[in-house]
Scaffold this motif. Structure first.
Motif, PDB file in Angstrom:
ATOM      1  N   TRP A  92      42.879  36.058  43.754  1.00  0.00           N
ATOM      2  CA  TRP A  92      42.092  37.207  44.207  1.00  0.00           C
ATOM      3  C   TRP A  92      42.315  38.457  43.351  1.00  0.00           C
ATOM      4  CZ3 TRP A  92      44.947  41.416  45.961  1.00  0.00           C
ATOM      5  CH2 TRP A  92      46.228  41.176  46.455  1.00  0.00           C
ATOM      6  N   MET A  93      43.367  38.459  42.511  1.00  0.00           N
ATOM      7  CA  MET A  93      43.603  39.592  41.621  1.00  0.00           C
ATOM      8  C   MET A  93      42.911  39.417  40.263  1.00  0.00           C
ATOM      9  SD  MET A  93      47.607  40.649  42.034  1.00  0.00           S
ATOM     10  CE  MET A  93      48.430  40.822  43.615  1.00  0.00           C
ATOM     11  N   LYS A  94      42.240  38.270  40.052  1.00  0.00           N
ATOM     12  CA  LYS A  94      41.739  37.941  38.718  1.00  0.00           C
ATOM     13  C   LYS A  94      40.213  37.984  38.638  1.00  0.00           C
ATOM     14  CE  LYS A  94      43.864  34.309  37.017  1.00  0.00           C
ATOM     15  NZ  LYS A  94      44.425  32.938  37.011  1.00  0.00           N
ATOM     16  N   ASP A  95      39.733  38.141  37.412  1.00  0.00           N
ATOM     17  CA  ASP A  95      38.288  38.295  37.223  1.00  0.00           C
ATOM     18  C   ASP A  95      37.511  37.006  37.460  1.00  0.00           C
ATOM     19  OD1 ASP A  95      38.958  36.898  34.923  1.00  0.00           O
ATOM     20  OD2 ASP A  95      38.348  38.483  33.527  1.00  0.00           O
ATOM     21  N   ASN A  96      38.197  35.857  37.475  1.00  0.00           N
ATOM     22  CA  ASN A  96      37.486  34.587  37.727  1.00  0.00           C
ATOM     23  C   ASN A  96      37.823  33.990  39.101  1.00  0.00           C
ATOM     24  OD1 ASN A  96      40.103  33.749  37.272  1.00  0.00           O
ATOM     25  ND2 ASN A  96      39.545  32.091  35.859  1.00  0.00           N
ATOM     26  N   ASN A  97      38.679  34.677  39.850  1.00  0.00           N
ATOM     27  CA  ASN A  97      39.087  34.226  41.189  1.00  0.00           C
ATOM     28  C   ASN A  97      39.534  32.763  41.187  1.00  0.00           C
ATOM     29  OD1 ASN A  97      39.560  34.720  43.943  1.00  0.00           O
ATOM     30  ND2 ASN A  97      37.602  33.798  44.525  1.00  0.00           N
ATOM     31  N   ASP A  98      40.325  32.398  40.186  1.00  0.00           N
ATOM     32  CA  ASP A  98      40.763  31.010  40.020  1.00  0.00           C
ATOM     33  C   ASP A  98      42.237  31.002  39.638  1.00  0.00           C
ATOM     34  OD1 ASP A  98      40.921  28.274  39.611  1.00  0.00           O
ATOM     35  OD2 ASP A  98      39.115  28.165  38.372  1.00  0.00           O
ATOM     36  N   TRP A  99      42.889  29.856  39.916  1.00  0.00           N
ATOM     37  CA  TRP A  99      44.287  29.693  39.502  1.00  0.00           C
ATOM     38  C   TRP A  99      44.409  29.583  37.985  1.00  0.00           C
ATOM     39  CZ3 TRP A  99      47.944  30.414  43.038  1.00  0.00           C
ATOM     40  CH2 TRP A  99      47.643  30.192  44.374  1.00  0.00           C
ATOM     41  N   VAL A 100      43.390  29.071  37.349  1.00  0.00           N
ATOM     42  CA  VAL A 100      43.446  28.750  35.925  1.00  0.00           C
ATOM     43  C   VAL A 100      42.625  29.749  35.112  1.00  0.00           C
ATOM     44  CG1 VAL A 100      42.949  26.982  34.187  1.00  0.00           C
ATOM     45  CG2 VAL A 100      43.751  26.311  36.465  1.00  0.00           C
ATOM     46  N   GLY A 101      43.252  30.290  34.065  1.00  0.00           N
ATOM     47  CA  GLY A 101      42.534  31.189  33.173  1.00  0.00           C
ATOM     48  C   GLY A 101      42.216  32.524  33.814  1.00  0.00           C
ATOM     49  N   GLY A 102      41.310  33.265  33.186  1.00  0.00           N
ATOM     50  CA  GLY A 102      40.919  34.563  33.704  1.00  0.00           C
ATOM     51  C   GLY A 102      41.936  35.644  33.388  1.00  0.00           C
ATOM     52  N   LYS A 103      41.552  36.881  33.711  1.00  0.00           N
ATOM     53  CA  LYS A 103      42.413  38.027  33.448  1.00  0.00           C
ATOM     54  C   LYS A 103      42.666  38.811  34.728  1.00  0.00           C
ATOM     55  CE  LYS A 103      41.468  38.784  28.580  1.00  0.00           C
ATOM     56  NZ  LYS A 103      41.473  39.808  27.527  1.00  0.00           N
ATOM     57  N   LEU A 104      43.764  39.532  34.720  1.00  0.00           N
ATOM     58  CA  LEU A 104      44.105  40.418  35.820  1.00  0.00           C
ATOM     59  C   LEU A 104      43.125  41.590  35.824  1.00  0.00           C
ATOM     60  CD1 LEU A 104      46.306  41.038  38.022  1.00  0.00           C
ATOM     61  CD2 LEU A 104      47.480  42.372  36.254  1.00  0.00           C
ATOM     62  N   LEU A 105      42.501  41.822  36.976  1.00  0.00           N
ATOM     63  CA  LEU A 105      41.572  42.945  37.078  1.00  0.00           C
ATOM     64  C   LEU A 105      42.351  44.261  37.042  1.00  0.00           C
ATOM     65  CD1 LEU A 105      39.239  41.539  39.875  1.00  0.00           C
ATOM     66  CD2 LEU A 105      38.549  42.086  37.516  1.00  0.00           C
ATOM     67  N   PRO A 106      41.889  45.238  36.270  1.00  0.00           N
ATOM     68  CA  PRO A 106      42.618  46.510  36.155  1.00  0.00           C
ATOM     69  C   PRO A 106      42.918  47.174  37.491  1.00  0.00           C
ATOM     70  CG  PRO A 106      40.958  46.367  34.444  1.00  0.00           C
ATOM     71  CD  PRO A 106      40.749  45.174  35.347  1.00  0.00           C
ATOM     72  N   LYS A 107      42.056  46.992  38.491  1.00  0.00           N
ATOM     73  CA  LYS A 107      42.301  47.651  39.774  1.00  0.00           C
ATOM     74  C   LYS A 107      43.522  47.081  40.494  1.00  0.00           C
ATOM     75  CE  LYS A 107      39.147  44.852  42.656  1.00  0.00           C
ATOM     76  NZ  LYS A 107      37.993  44.947  43.598  1.00  0.00           N
ATOM     77  N   TYR A 108      44.001  45.932  40.020  1.00  0.00           N
ATOM     78  CA  TYR A 108      45.181  45.316  40.637  1.00  0.00           C
ATOM     79  C   TYR A 108      46.446  45.454  39.787  1.00  0.00           C
ATOM     80  CZ  TYR A 108      41.866  43.135  43.877  1.00  0.00           C
ATOM     81  OH  TYR A 108      40.893  42.914  44.823  1.00  0.00           O
TER      82      TYR A 108
END
Length: 488
Positions: free
Chosen positions: A156-172
């Motif tokens: 839920w903190m990531k831009d892809n809402n997935d366990w794999v890959g994606g980046k941490l959203l700046p707001k978090y």
């Protein structure tokens, strides 16, 4: 300065050998007196990095397996790693949230948009990882350091809402920094001190296979500089070591250039973490030298290594000494990188890498899983690997592979606070490293990958002794402090 005693010219030593021929940290008391033109001369006046330690990792997979064994075999394994008669592990690692060597995906903060982490809980670790660490702590006389690493933030903190890959959203960013602080406090409440953190395991990704989260060097540096570092400092946790990067060595130059670009960027970084998966034989000495020169006062710690992409060979010592193993790169590396991933000898890979790392300023070296099963798991992604100790929980059987003894050659005899010292080696076929321990003993590790016995003369000051090392063997030679006096 060390001065050799003049009253006795023979160098008194203790020799321990592990070999393809069957030695397993065997104490060697008789040495050939054959004439040799080879010399290894120890130079204690040449001083390099201070050693942080050696060890392996507390994973959910290892802890889960230990829970299935008899108390006798559980104790046998933990004693083998942490007791005075065992490998005396001094530097360890564990994972924050789940990793591939977990039974499933999980996070300590499962509730979406829990910005203040009101529902944070390490309950997932209470039945396996934490009891494993606590028993190891009771077993270890000198204690050990723990480095903790996240594979990913909760989806839920990531831009892809997935366990794999994606980046941490700046707001978090602030919430994720708070997550580290809460983790440290939660483990502290269990009586476990966390020594250090890596910001992210493999920030460049792992092929989108299992838990991961991507950072560029610039993004990680900004997160540490503006969020994680200040948060830990504000909460009185400024003594927790923060290690950046935490992936393979071939990209090291760009990362240390970014992390240590100036005083502001480097303020909260205590060092750099690296892995070995870029090659089965190449140590990347130029990259390690560069990283040290960029930040000579910082830690440079190898935080993960294993015989990857292999199912363990059960009770087959010979396999670990044969050139049959292949890693992920054997099948999947780009064509131009294939030469970095040939078939290799598992014992050789460890011995060569640890010695090569030490001789190029690395101060700590951590293996991956301490215990796996006959399949090379458990692993929710079925990413099978090898560990130094393999178990069959159904039959309550334990197998100490030759890798266990290989690692113990370093962890048992090179103690935290040791200083790497110089040497001269006239035989290019032997790999050598040497340290002076805090108790003033000297440990010399010698690796002979050749299929022939080697004879050499070991020299310290005016003292010397002739030694034989078996074919395909690793030796640790301990020179007690009685061999010399310390000039105050």
């Amino acid at each position: 300065m060390l001065i050799a005693c003049e009253t006795e010219q023979r160098l008194e030593i203790e020799v321990y050998e592990t070999s393809a021929g069957g030695n397993k940290l065997t104490n060697i008391n008789e040495f050939a007196t054959a004439h040799t033109n080879s010399q290894i001369r120890i130079l204690p006046e040449e001083k390099y990095q201070r050693i942080t330690g050696f060890g392996g990792s507390f994973t959910e997979a290892s802890a889960h397996l230990l829970n299935q064994l008899s108390q006798e075999n559980r104790k046998k394994i933990i004693d083998a790693y942490f007791s005075e008669s065992g490998a005396r592990y001094s530097l360890t690692r564990t994972h924050i949230n789940s990793c591939d060597f977990s039974l499933k995906n999980y996070s300590y903060a499962p509730i979406a948009d829990d910005m203040d982490l009101q529902h944070f809980s390490i309950e997932e670790d209470l039945q396996d990882i934490i009891p494993f660490i606590k028993q190891a702590m009771k077993t270890s006389k000198d204690g050990f350091k723990i480095v903790s690493s996240p594979w990913t933030a909760p989806p839920w903190m990531k831009d892809n809402n997935d366990w794999v890959g994606g980046k941490l959203l700046p707001k978090y960013y602030d919430t994720w920094a708070l997550f580290f602080a809460k983790y440290i406090d939660a483990y502290k409440q269990q009586g476990i001190d966390i020594w250090g953190l890596t910001v992210e395991n493999e920030p460049l990704g792992n092929g989108n296979n299992w838990e991961s989260m991507h950072f560029t060097a610039e993004e990680m540096t900004a997160f540490v500089q503006n969020h994680l570092g200040p948060k830990l400092e504000a909460e009185g946790k400024g003594d927790i070591k923060i290690l950046g990067y935490d992936q393979n060595r071939e990209h090291l130059k760009h990362w240390v250039d970014t992390m240590f670009a100036n005083e502001a960027s480097s303020k909260y970084f205590d060092g750099t973490a690296i892995h070995w998966y870029a090659s089965t034989f190449e140590v990347f000495p130029e990259a390690l030298q560069y990283a040290h020169q960029k930040a000579p006062e910082k830690y440079l710690i190898q935080t993960e290594a294993c015989v990857d992409a292999e199912v363990p060979k059960w009770k087959d010592d010979a396999w670990y000494w044969r050139k049959e193993a292949t890693d992920w790169g054997w099948d999947w590396a780009p064509e131009h990188e294939k030469p970095l991933h040939p078939k290799y000898v598992p014992v050789f890979r460890y011995a060569r890498d640890i010695i090569g790392c030490l001789n190029n300023w690395v101060d700590g070296w951590i293996d991956w899983n301490m215990v796996l099963d006959k399949q090379g798991g458990p692993n929710w992604f079925k990413n099978w690997c090898v560990a130094p100790v393999i178990v069959d929980p159904e039959k309550d059987e334990v197998y100490f592979t030759p890798l266990y003894y290989t690692l113990a050659h370093f962890s048992k005899y090179i103690r935290p606070g040791a200083v790497r010292i110089g040497f001269e080696n006239s035989d290019d076929s032997l790999m050598v490293t040497a340290v002076k321990n805090p108790d003033n003993s000297i440990a010399v590790v010698i690796f002979n990958p050749e299929e022939t016995v080697k004879h050499f003369q070991l020299e310290l000051g005016e003292k010397k002794v002739n030694i034989k090392i078996s074919e395909m063997a690793l030796q640790t030679i301990v020179i007690p402090a009685v061999n010399y006096k310390i000039d105050q």
